[in-house]
Write an enzyme that holds these catalytic residues in place. Structure first.
Site, PDB file in Angstrom:
ATOM      1  N   GLU A   1      14.836 -16.152  -0.578  1.00  0.00           N
ATOM      2  CA  GLU A   1      14.806 -16.860   0.884  1.00  0.00           C
ATOM      3  C   GLU A   1      13.925 -18.049   0.801  1.00  0.00           C
ATOM      4  O   GLU A   1      14.220 -19.018   0.828  1.00  0.00           O
ATOM      5  CB  GLU A   1      15.142 -16.385   2.096  1.00  0.00           C
ATOM      6  CG  GLU A   1      15.926 -15.065   2.036  1.00  0.00           C
ATOM      7  CD  GLU A   1      16.042 -15.103   3.819  1.00  0.00           C
ATOM      8  OE1 GLU A   1      15.623 -15.428   4.889  1.00  0.00           O
ATOM      9  OE2 GLU A   1      16.549 -13.746   3.653  1.00  0.00           O
TER      10      GLU A   1
ATOM     11  N   ASP B   1       0.388  -1.429  -0.072  1.00  0.00           N
ATOM     12  CA  ASP B   1       0.295  -0.008   0.005  1.00  0.00           C
ATOM     13  C   ASP B   1       1.086   0.866   0.448  1.00  0.00           C
ATOM     14  O   ASP B   1       2.070   0.968   0.847  1.00  0.00           O
ATOM     15  CB  ASP B   1      -0.857  -0.170   1.153  1.00  0.00           C
ATOM     16  CG  ASP B   1      -1.917   0.964   1.027  1.00  0.00           C
ATOM     17  OD1 ASP B   1      -3.281   1.532   0.378  1.00  0.00           O
ATOM     18  OD2 ASP B   1      -1.379   1.797   2.245  1.00  0.00           O
TER      19      ASP B   1
END
Length: 596
Positions: free
Chosen positions: A291, A239
């Site tokens: 990751e 956002d």
């Protein structure tokens, strides 16, 4: 695989009898060969409080989403983007977060979230969640600690506190304005009862901005990212991604509060948006997502001006996608549309990023309503009321279908807003007492706010509240037309808006249009029409008041069928066949480029 997917597979289309159509082409974008599901994905936005109410309290919930996910899977989408569901006082419909690692009881529990994730996985849908890192709720424990701590404390440094100007600090620290109207600063009362410092809130006063110059803020949001990644989400829509970092010294700004360009104040100079230090934040987030594997993504809600700056957000080591707001605001102006499409693809190709396309979301008037006017809609992001000129709903739905079909023919990713597949209009007749957008209150009603595009969905036309829920009245009133536009009603009608969307999305996937190329077909790019070639599919939009002669080719799909025309998918068009006003067609053709 559906019948349409088989019928219109490239192999099935290879031998149809259509001679070459000569005409100049202007290549813009080559077919995409890079890996990444998101590069061509269709992502469906779910606004939880308005999606489906299963517990009967008048507000949508996670269990309701889980129950209806199979209906979304029927659309052949790739992922769901979930608007905020976190703990929140709900002053701004959940964009005021008090706990980023829990579900608000209004929507359910973390167990409900896990159940929703399991159902999405079963259906082959990815889940992307909203992240709100620019600000939190004033009820967040970190902000409450800041209010209780003295000026200059580590607790205050989590946010942007400043002394006021004037003899007694009675004036705000600078002239910045809130997106929701009024000053972007609020003065607090210190623990000893004395008038105190001011804190910055680019949105509502209940939404204090974090201080991203403080390493502790970075650490906290990296923890939040990992919390949801560990629960299996496929990424985050970030956002107001352009607003986290503010210019040093917080200089005055005489331009627009939203940072868009205006006379004398170019958007790239806005001190509260688009600061260079933002990009290091997103590079670190990208490393964290990596990751968890190569398929987790970041999408920026980055309202940057001018458009080529959007490429800064999607460089190879930053975001994967960014929303294309200029396309949303281009409307059906074919010149603006062509400019935005060309500029977007050119700028994003330069950094090997895909473009995205969108026509509606939870912050703007639905495009079925915007396009229901002969001219410009009276408002865009601030709603339409009963005292405004009223749209023609039938015209709006027809044009919305054409606009959606044109958009879904473009290469790149596409975002759909819940209910647009039903051709839903905005809710216009909302009593003032029922309005909940803080914009309405902060402007004294001068701006109606965004409630109209957030009205709860109709699922079953013959049930209470059109099947949204069988208990309390929905949190916003539904228009009378919603019962006739309910999903079950439309599912039973082959010519419905819903079934057109299903055919569009199925055919888009079957032809791999999201991975395709784009060349403008100049002979059909006029003041009232726009045409491009994506692979061997010609996408043609007629915005003029008169019918347009179509080129020869196999009709793959039309956004509407003129009465008595008798066209169906797979029919051949020939010279003299007409494309109606406000209609889009996909044609399988071969074009011989006379310029090449």
């Amino acid at each position: 695989m559906s019948v349409d997917s088989v019928l219109f597979s490239p192999a099935a289309l290879a031998g149809f009898p259509a001679g070459p159509l000569t005409g100049p082409l202007t290549p813009v974008h080559a077919a995409d060969q890079l890996p990444g599901w998101w590069r061509s994905a269709v992502i469906y936005q779910v606004y939880p409080r308005s999606f489906r109410d299963l517990d009967g309290d008048g507000i949508g919930d996670l269990a309701g989403i889980t129950a209806e996910l199979p209906r979304l899977a029927e659309l052949d989408i790739d992922a769901v983007w979930l608007s905020p569901f976190y703990r929140s006082p709900q002053r701004d419909a959940g964009y005021d977060v008090s706990d980023y690692c829990d579900v608000d009881p209004l929507f359910g529990t973390l167990d409900d979230f896990d159940a929703m994730m399991a159902e999405a996985t079963r259906l082959g849908l990815r889940m992307i969640v909203d992240l709100v890192p620019n600000h939190c709720s004033d009820q967040h424990p970190a902000f409450q600690a800041a209010l209780a701590a003295p000026a200059g404390s580590p607790e205050r440094d989590m946010f942007i506190f400043r002394d006021g100007r004037g003899t007694f600090g009675e004036e705000p620290p600078n002239n910045w304005q809130s997106h929701f109207g009024g000053p972007a600063w609020t003065r607090i009362t210190e623990p000893d009862g004395a008038p105190g410092q001011w804190y910055l809130h680019l949105f509502d006063s209940s939404q204090p901005d974090f201080n991203w110059d403080n390493r502790a803020v970075h650490d906290e949001f990296e923890r939040v990212l990992r919390f949801w990644l560990d629960r299996g989400v496929s990424g985050f829509r970030v956002d107001v991604a352009h607003a986290l970092v503010k210019a040093p010294g917080l200089p005055e700004w005489g331009g627009r509060a939203d940072g868009n360009s205006c006379d004398g104040f170019p958007g790239h100079d806005a001190p509260m948006f688009g600061q260079p230090a933002l990009h290091d934040i997103y590079r670190q987030w990208r490393r964290i997502l990596a990751e968890y594997g190569p398929d987790r993504i970041l999408c920026a809600e980055a309202n940057v001006d001018p458009l080529p700056r959007l490429a800064d957000w999607v460089r190879p080591d930053e975001m994967h996608q960014a929303f294309n707001f200029p396309y949303l605001h281009a409307g059906l102006d074919v010149h603006r549309m062509r400019h935005v499409i060309t500029e977007s693809l050119t700028a994003l190709d330069a950094v090997a990023a895909p473009s995205t396309w969108v026509l509606s979301n939870h912050d703007v008037v639905r495009h079925a309503t915007r396009f229901g006017y002969s001219g410009q809609a009276p408002r865009d992001g601030d709603g339409i009321g009963t005292s405004d000129p009223q749209p023609d709903e039938e015209l709006g739905r027809s044009r919305a279908a054409a606009a959606s079909m044109f958009m879904l023919g473009l290469p790149g990713g596409a975002y759909l807003y819940q209910g647009e597949e039903l051709g839903l209009p905005d809710g216009i007749d909302i009593p003032d007492a029922r309005r909940q957008d803080p914009t309405f209150a902060r402007t004294g009603g001068a701006r109606l706010g965004r409630d109209g595009c957030r009205v709860p969905l109709p699922w079953r036309g013959g049930e209470l509240h059109a099947g949204f829920g069988d208990g309390q009245d929905p949190w916003l009133p539904q228009p009378e037309s919603f019962a006739g536009l309910a999903r079950d009603v439309q599912a039973a009608s082959p010519s419905s808006h819903l079934n057109l969307y299903k055919r569009m999305l199925d055919l888009r996937r079957g032809l791999d249009m999201g991975r395709g190329s784009l060349s403008w077909y100049e002979d059909l790019c006029t003041n009232t029409s726009l045409a491009f070639l994506n692979g061997t599919t010609l996408v043609l939009l007629n915005t003029g008041s008169e019918p347009l002669e179509m080129p020869a080719g196999r009709v793959l799909l039309r956004s509407s069928t003129p009465p008595g025309a008798g066209y169906a998918a797979g029919d051949m068009s020939s010279a003299g066949d007409q494309l109606s006003s406000g209609e889009t067609v996909w044609l399988e053709i071969y074009i011989e480029d006379t310029e090449g």
